[in-house]
Design a protein around this motif. Structure first.
Motif, PDB file in Angstrom:
ATOM      1  N   VAL A 157       0.876  -1.170   0.000  1.00  0.00           N
ATOM      2  CA  VAL A 157       0.000   0.000   0.000  1.00  0.00           C
ATOM      3  C   VAL A 157       0.909   1.214   0.000  1.00  0.00           C
ATOM      4  N   ALA A 158       0.675   2.128  -0.941  1.00  0.00           N
ATOM      5  CA  ALA A 158       1.536   3.312  -1.045  1.00  0.00           C
ATOM      6  C   ALA A 158       0.738   4.499  -1.571  1.00  0.00           C
ATOM      7  N   VAL A 159       1.134   5.667  -1.118  1.00  0.00           N
ATOM      8  CA  VAL A 159       0.637   6.922  -1.677  1.00  0.00           C
ATOM      9  C   VAL A 159       1.848   7.546  -2.353  1.00  0.00           C
ATOM     10  N   LEU A 160       1.805   7.573  -3.677  1.00  0.00           N
ATOM     11  CA  LEU A 160       2.966   7.981  -4.459  1.00  0.00           C
ATOM     12  C   LEU A 160       2.512   8.666  -5.742  1.00  0.00           C
ATOM     13  N   ASP A 161       3.137   9.761  -6.080  1.00  0.00           N
ATOM     14  CA  ASP A 161       2.890  10.452  -7.347  1.00  0.00           C
ATOM     15  C   ASP A 161       1.410  10.748  -7.586  1.00  0.00           C
ATOM     16  N   GLY A 162       0.710  11.156  -6.549  1.00  0.00           N
ATOM     17  CA  GLY A 162      -0.691  11.525  -6.698  1.00  0.00           C
ATOM     18  C   GLY A 162      -1.636  10.358  -6.849  1.00  0.00           C
ATOM     19  N   GLU A 163      -1.203   9.178  -6.421  1.00  0.00           N
ATOM     20  CA  GLU A 163      -2.043   7.978  -6.518  1.00  0.00           C
ATOM     21  C   GLU A 163      -1.994   7.194  -5.225  1.00  0.00           C
ATOM     22  N   LEU A 164      -3.111   6.563  -4.906  1.00  0.00           N
ATOM     23  CA  LEU A 164      -3.144   5.540  -3.869  1.00  0.00           C
ATOM     24  C   LEU A 164      -2.961   4.224  -4.594  1.00  0.00           C
ATOM     25  N   ARG A 165      -1.896   3.519  -4.254  1.00  0.00           N
ATOM     26  CA  ARG A 165      -1.583   2.249  -4.906  1.00  0.00           C
ATOM     27  C   ARG A 165      -1.762   1.122  -3.907  1.00  0.00           C
ATOM     28  N   VAL A 166      -2.632   0.195  -4.254  1.00  0.00           N
ATOM     29  CA  VAL A 166      -2.879  -0.979  -3.426  1.00  0.00           C
ATOM     30  C   VAL A 166      -2.686  -2.193  -4.325  1.00  0.00           C
TER      31      VAL A 166
ATOM     32  N   ARG B 162      -7.169  12.700  -6.733  1.00  0.00           N
ATOM     33  CA  ARG B 162      -8.110  13.781  -7.034  1.00  0.00           C
ATOM     34  C   ARG B 162      -9.557  13.310  -6.914  1.00  0.00           C
ATOM     35  N   PHE B 163      -9.798  11.983  -6.921  1.00  0.00           N
ATOM     36  CA  PHE B 163     -11.140  11.441  -6.775  1.00  0.00           C
ATOM     37  C   PHE B 163     -11.495  11.108  -5.332  1.00  0.00           C
ATOM     38  N   VAL B 164     -10.609  11.414  -4.392  1.00  0.00           N
ATOM     39  CA  VAL B 164     -10.843  11.107  -2.982  1.00  0.00           C
ATOM     40  C   VAL B 164     -11.623  12.243  -2.329  1.00  0.00           C
ATOM     41  N   ALA B 165     -12.767  11.906  -1.745  1.00  0.00           N
ATOM     42  CA  ALA B 165     -13.545  12.894  -0.998  1.00  0.00           C
ATOM     43  C   ALA B 165     -13.077  12.943   0.453  1.00  0.00           C
ATOM     44  N   ASP B 166     -12.785  11.770   1.036  1.00  0.00           N
ATOM     45  CA  ASP B 166     -12.338  11.720   2.426  1.00  0.00           C
ATOM     46  C   ASP B 166     -11.608  10.404   2.664  1.00  0.00           C
TER      47      ASP B 166
ATOM     48  N   VAL C  19     -11.606   4.923   2.225  1.00  0.00           N
ATOM     49  CA  VAL C  19     -11.371   6.030   1.299  1.00  0.00           C
ATOM     50  C   VAL C  19     -12.676   6.268   0.539  1.00  0.00           C
ATOM     51  N   VAL C  20     -13.357   7.358   0.867  1.00  0.00           N
ATOM     52  CA  VAL C  20     -14.627   7.698   0.226  1.00  0.00           C
ATOM     53  C   VAL C  20     -14.328   8.397  -1.092  1.00  0.00           C
ATOM     54  N   LEU C  21     -14.991   7.940  -2.163  1.00  0.00           N
ATOM     55  CA  LEU C  21     -14.704   8.447  -3.499  1.00  0.00           C
ATOM     56  C   LEU C  21     -15.715   9.503  -3.937  1.00  0.00           C
TER      57      LEU C  21
ATOM     58  N   LEU D  10      -1.678   6.672   6.961  1.00  0.00           N
ATOM     59  CA  LEU D  10      -2.115   6.457   5.583  1.00  0.00           C
ATOM     60  C   LEU D  10      -3.207   7.459   5.209  1.00  0.00           C
ATOM     61  N   ALA D  11      -4.176   7.660   6.085  1.00  0.00           N
ATOM     62  CA  ALA D  11      -5.245   8.623   5.798  1.00  0.00           C
ATOM     63  C   ALA D  11      -4.688  10.030   5.645  1.00  0.00           C
ATOM     64  N   GLU D  12      -3.767  10.413   6.518  1.00  0.00           N
ATOM     65  CA  GLU D  12      -3.153  11.737   6.409  1.00  0.00           C
ATOM     66  C   GLU D  12      -2.372  11.888   5.108  1.00  0.00           C
ATOM     67  N   ALA D  13      -1.665  10.841   4.692  1.00  0.00           N
ATOM     68  CA  ALA D  13      -0.893  10.902   3.452  1.00  0.00           C
ATOM     69  C   ALA D  13      -1.819  11.020   2.238  1.00  0.00           C
ATOM     70  N   ILE D  14      -2.936  10.318   2.256  1.00  0.00           N
ATOM     71  CA  ILE D  14      -3.894  10.402   1.143  1.00  0.00           C
ATOM     72  C   ILE D  14      -4.461  11.816   1.049  1.00  0.00           C
ATOM     73  N   LEU D  15      -4.890  12.353   2.190  1.00  0.00           N
ATOM     74  CA  LEU D  15      -5.478  13.690   2.182  1.00  0.00           C
ATOM     75  C   LEU D  15      -4.433  14.760   1.841  1.00  0.00           C
ATOM     76  N   ALA D  16      -3.206  14.584   2.309  1.00  0.00           N
ATOM     77  CA  ALA D  16      -2.146  15.546   1.988  1.00  0.00           C
ATOM     78  C   ALA D  16      -1.835  15.511   0.484  1.00  0.00           C
ATOM     79  N   ALA D  17      -1.797  14.313  -0.088  1.00  0.00           N
ATOM     80  CA  ALA D  17      -1.531  14.207  -1.530  1.00  0.00           C
ATOM     81  C   ALA D  17      -2.682  14.806  -2.336  1.00  0.00           C
TER      82      ALA D  17
END
Length: 170
Positions: free
Chosen positions: A81-90, A98-102, A137-139, A159-166
């Motif tokens: 699981v990674a948050v890299l280059d503007g993507e959540l990768r699982v 950009r499609f993440v609401a929360d 991750v709400v879309l 992980l949640a903080e990294a997603i929201l920060a990205a």
């Protein structure tokens, strides 16, 4: 113009493209005790198949079962699981942030509630039972019928903080 040692040196402006992106990376590997239990079970099963016989039946179970168990356990713990280059990768799945609401960190009870009786069958779920935490991750993508992702994580808050920060950086 010369700068004196006591005056601060000018710093070059940082462009948004050069700013470091928020990152998070973890592997959803198995705990050591699960490795121990799996290999012990494989050796016990090989010993039961051997049962004092000679020839091929004496060595074949020991040559096949423990290595096959190790390969199976390694395959179970391969997911990253990674948050890299503007993507959540699982694993192989990619979600542009950009499609993440929360992004909501979940403890064991929260994960059980989200994945329990009232779970949405359209949700994308990567869940590992030996990991108690998760992130929902709400879309916000009208073209995608998937309402949310649920991803296991040993560090769900990070992980949640990294997603929201990205997401906010993009």
């Amino acid at each position: 113009m010369s700068l004196s040692p006591s005056s601060p040196s000018p710093t070059p402006p940082v462009s948004p493209a050069a700013a470091p992106t928020a990152g998070h990376s973890e592997r959803l590997g198995l705990p050591w005790w699960l490795w121990l239990a799996g290999v012990a079970a494989a050796v016990l099963l090989a010993a039961e198949l051997w049962m004092g016989y000679s020839g091929v039946r004496a060595w074949l179970p020991f040559a096949v079962l423990p290595p096959a168990t190790v390969l199976g356990l390694a395959w179970l713990g391969r997911v990253r699981v990674a948050v890299l280059d503007g993507e959540l990768r699982v694993d192989d799945a990619r979600l542009p942030v950009r499609f993440v609401a929360d992004a909501i960190p979940l403890d064991a009870a929260g994960r059980r509630e989200v994945l329990g009786v009232g779970a949405d069958p359209l949700a994308f779920v990567v869940q590992r039972p030996w990991i108690s935490g998760a992130v929902q991750v709400v879309l916000d993508d009208p073209a995608d019928p998937t309402p949310f992702w649920v991803v296991s994580s040993r560090r769900p808050v990070e992980l949640a903080e990294a997603i929201l920060a990205a997401r906010d950086a993009g």
